[in-house]
Write a protein that holds these residues in place. Structure first.
Motif, short mmCIF file in Angstrom:
data_model
loop_
_atom_site.label_atom_id
_atom_site.label_comp_id
_atom_site.label_asym_id
_atom_site.label_seq_id
_atom_site.Cartn_x
_atom_site.Cartn_y
_atom_site.Cartn_z
N MET A 191 0.85 -1.19 0.00
CA MET A 191 0.00 0.00 0.00
C MET A 191 0.88 1.24 0.00
N LYS A 192 0.52 2.21 -0.85
CA LYS A 192 1.29 3.44 -0.95
C LYS A 192 0.35 4.65 -0.89
N ILE A 193 0.85 5.74 -0.34
CA ILE A 193 0.13 7.01 -0.36
C ILE A 193 0.27 7.60 -1.76
N THR A 194 -0.86 7.98 -2.36
CA THR A 194 -0.85 8.55 -3.71
C THR A 194 -0.95 10.07 -3.70
N HIS A 195 -1.80 10.61 -2.84
CA HIS A 195 -1.88 12.07 -2.72
C HIS A 195 -2.61 12.43 -1.43
N ILE A 196 -2.43 13.68 -1.01
CA ILE A 196 -3.06 14.17 0.21
C ILE A 196 -3.91 15.38 -0.13
N GLU A 197 -5.18 15.31 0.23
CA GLU A 197 -6.15 16.37 -0.04
C GLU A 197 -6.38 17.18 1.23
N THR A 198 -6.48 18.49 1.09
CA THR A 198 -6.73 19.36 2.24
C THR A 198 -8.00 20.17 2.01
N LEU A 199 -8.78 20.33 3.09
CA LEU A 199 -10.05 21.03 3.03
C LEU A 199 -10.11 22.05 4.17
N PRO A 200 -9.79 23.31 3.91
CA PRO A 200 -9.82 24.33 4.97
C PRO A 200 -11.24 24.79 5.26
N VAL A 201 -11.60 24.83 6.53
CA VAL A 201 -12.93 25.27 6.93
C VAL A 201 -12.84 26.33 8.02
N PRO A 222 1.38 3.91 4.30
CA PRO A 222 0.74 4.62 5.42
C PRO A 222 0.59 3.76 6.67
N ARG A 223 0.74 2.45 6.53
CA ARG A 223 0.63 1.57 7.69
C ARG A 223 1.87 1.66 8.58
N ASN A 224 2.96 2.19 8.05
CA ASN A 224 4.18 2.37 8.83
C ASN A 224 4.12 3.74 9.51
N ILE A 225 3.30 3.84 10.52
CA ILE A 225 3.02 5.14 11.12
C ILE A 225 4.25 5.75 11.75
N GLU A 226 5.03 4.98 12.49
CA GLU A 226 6.23 5.52 13.14
C GLU A 226 7.21 6.07 12.11
N ILE A 262 -2.10 14.67 10.23
CA ILE A 262 -1.62 13.63 9.31
C ILE A 262 -1.56 12.29 10.02
N GLU A 263 -1.00 12.27 11.23
CA GLU A 263 -0.91 11.01 11.97
C GLU A 263 -2.28 10.40 12.20
N MET A 264 -3.26 11.25 12.49
CA MET A 264 -4.64 10.80 12.70
C MET A 264 -5.17 10.07 11.47
N ALA A 265 -4.90 10.63 10.30
CA ALA A 265 -5.36 10.00 9.06
C ALA A 265 -4.65 8.68 8.81
N LEU A 266 -3.38 8.58 9.20
CA LEU A 266 -2.65 7.32 9.06
C LEU A 266 -3.26 6.24 9.95
N TRP A 267 -3.60 6.60 11.19
CA TRP A 267 -4.26 5.64 12.07
C TRP A 267 -5.61 5.21 11.51
N ASP A 268 -6.32 6.15 10.90
CA ASP A 268 -7.62 5.82 10.30
C ASP A 268 -7.45 4.79 9.19
N ILE A 269 -6.41 4.97 8.38
CA ILE A 269 -6.12 4.00 7.32
C ILE A 269 -5.80 2.63 7.92
N LEU A 270 -4.94 2.59 8.92
CA LEU A 270 -4.56 1.31 9.52
C LEU A 270 -5.77 0.59 10.10
N GLY A 271 -6.65 1.34 10.75
CA GLY A 271 -7.86 0.72 11.29
C GLY A 271 -8.75 0.15 10.20
N LYS A 272 -8.84 0.86 9.08
CA LYS A 272 -9.66 0.38 7.97
C LYS A 272 -9.04 -0.86 7.32
N VAL A 273 -7.72 -0.87 7.24
CA VAL A 273 -7.04 -2.06 6.70
C VAL A 273 -7.29 -3.27 7.60
#
Length: 371
Positions: free
Chosen positions: A1-11, A81-85, A105-116
């Motif tokens: 698994m590889k990170i392809t891109h990161i999207e940002t949404l400012p609110v 993204p599964r290699n969080i450290e 960013i770390e939060m999103a990595l944990w979210d990916i790992l949980g989904k995997v």
């Protein structure tokens, strides 16, 4: 698994006017936050939130988006993204501080790992040490009668633990605490939070006078500049002292332990740079015979979910004695989630779904999106 891109949404999400936080650091009337989506080549996307306000953290959605787009995302693309450290170490090697940005960013990595793994995040963190997370409400540093009015409303929601913002004017602070105590009665655990606004002298005098109102903790009574100042306050009051602005990282946590400056650490998902950092600080506190709670930057739904998972799985966080500030979503009209978190007055729970267990409501995000 590889990170392809990161999207940002400012609110920019306004706080309900009657609940806007007034403290020693000024008014918090709106939240300039940033949502993050980390996309992968396996069509799994991780959600994160940069919950920050410039007066408190020195970051906002503009700085976070700039650093992610121009510095951090180019380095993370192609990483697993599964290699969080490994990913977190990479972030630290590229930019100093900017802890809330790194935490998003770390939060999103944990979210990916949980989904995997198809597991809620708290299970990846070792499993539940509590079924739900006790919470307290933060009362703004308003005029005493207005603070008391909000306290009664909060009591009606079910909260039985609150903290009152102080640290501006000692006489006004004492009057506010007295008004809140008289409004809610003796059945509510009441703490105070000075956000570092008092001098050592004013902190000692004010807290000793407030003791008659049954104050059960004093949060960041003085500036974080020198831990010896907070140690001095702690020696002269009979109220447990909580460190917040004084403890962003492990070195500060160790300094507070050595100087005997605090009884409780307030850990954040954002303040220390992520869930991993918060758990390390909690481990230091636990080893030193101290304890922790979870503090707040008035997070929206994504970061609130991360806070719940952190508190639910961390034994060094004593939420039963010092309820957590997982209350950000109460301050907004919406938490921007498709399915709101199962929060009640005084208690927080997460969805039993993979990862963080949350999904953004795209229509609401578009409504609050900053162009």
């Amino acid at each position: 698994m590889k990170i392809t891109h990161i999207e940002t949404l400012p609110v920019l999400v306004p706080i309900q006017p009657r609940l806007a936080i007034k403290s020693a650091r000024g008014y918090h009337t709106a939240s300039p936050f940033l949502f993050i989506k980390i996309h992968t080549d396996k069509e799994i996307t991780g959600l994160g939130e940069v919950s920050c306000t410039p007066v408190w953290s020195g970051e906002d959605h503009v700085t976070a988006e700039h650093y992610i787009r121009n510095l951090l995302a180019p380095a993370l693309i192609g990483q697993d993204p599964r290699n969080i450290e490994t990913c977190v170490s990479l972030l630290d090697s590229l930019i100093a501080e900017n802890l809330f940005t790194k935490a998003g960013i770390e939060m999103a990595l944990w979210d990916i790992l949980g989904k995997v793994a198809n597991l809620p995040l708290y299970r990846l963190l070792g499993g539940a040490v509590r079924e739900s997370v006790p919470t307290k409400f933060s009362l703004s540093g308003l005029e005493p009668d207005k603070a008391a009015e909000i306290a009664l409303w909060v009591y009606g929601l079910g909260f039985r633990a609150m903290k009152v913002k102080v640290g501006k004017n000692p006489e006004e602070d004492i009057a506010r605490v007295r008004a809140v105590r008289e409004a809610v009665g003796d059945g509510v655990r009441l703490g105070v939070d000075a956000n570092g606004g008092w001098s050592v002298r004013d902190a000692i005098r004010s807290l000793n006078r407030m003791a008659e109102y049954g104050i059960y903790f004093a949060e960041q009574p003085v500036s974080p500049l020198d831990p010896a100042w907070m140690a001095e306050v702690r020696r002269h009051i009979g109220i447990p002292v909580m460190a917040d602005e004084s403890v962003f990282n492990l070195s500060q946590a160790l300094a507070l332990v050595r100087t005997q400056s605090a009884d409780i650490f307030s850990v954040y998902v954002g303040k220390g740079g992520g869930i991993g950092s918060a758990r390390k600080i909690a481990a230091v506190a636990q080893a030193a015979g101290l304890t922790c709670t979870v503090g707040s930057n008035l997070e929206l739904g994504v970061a609130s979910a991360a806070m719940i998972h952190l508190a639910k799985a961390t034994s060094g966080i004593d939420a039963e004695t010092y309820p957590c500030d997982i209350i950000g979503t109460f301050y907004y009209e919406t938490d921007l989630l498709l399915h709101p978190l199962p929060l009640q007055g005084g208690s927080a729970q997460c969805h039993e779904l993979a990862g963080l267990g949350v999904e953004l409501d795209d229509a609401q995000v578009r409504h609050f999106l900053r162009k």
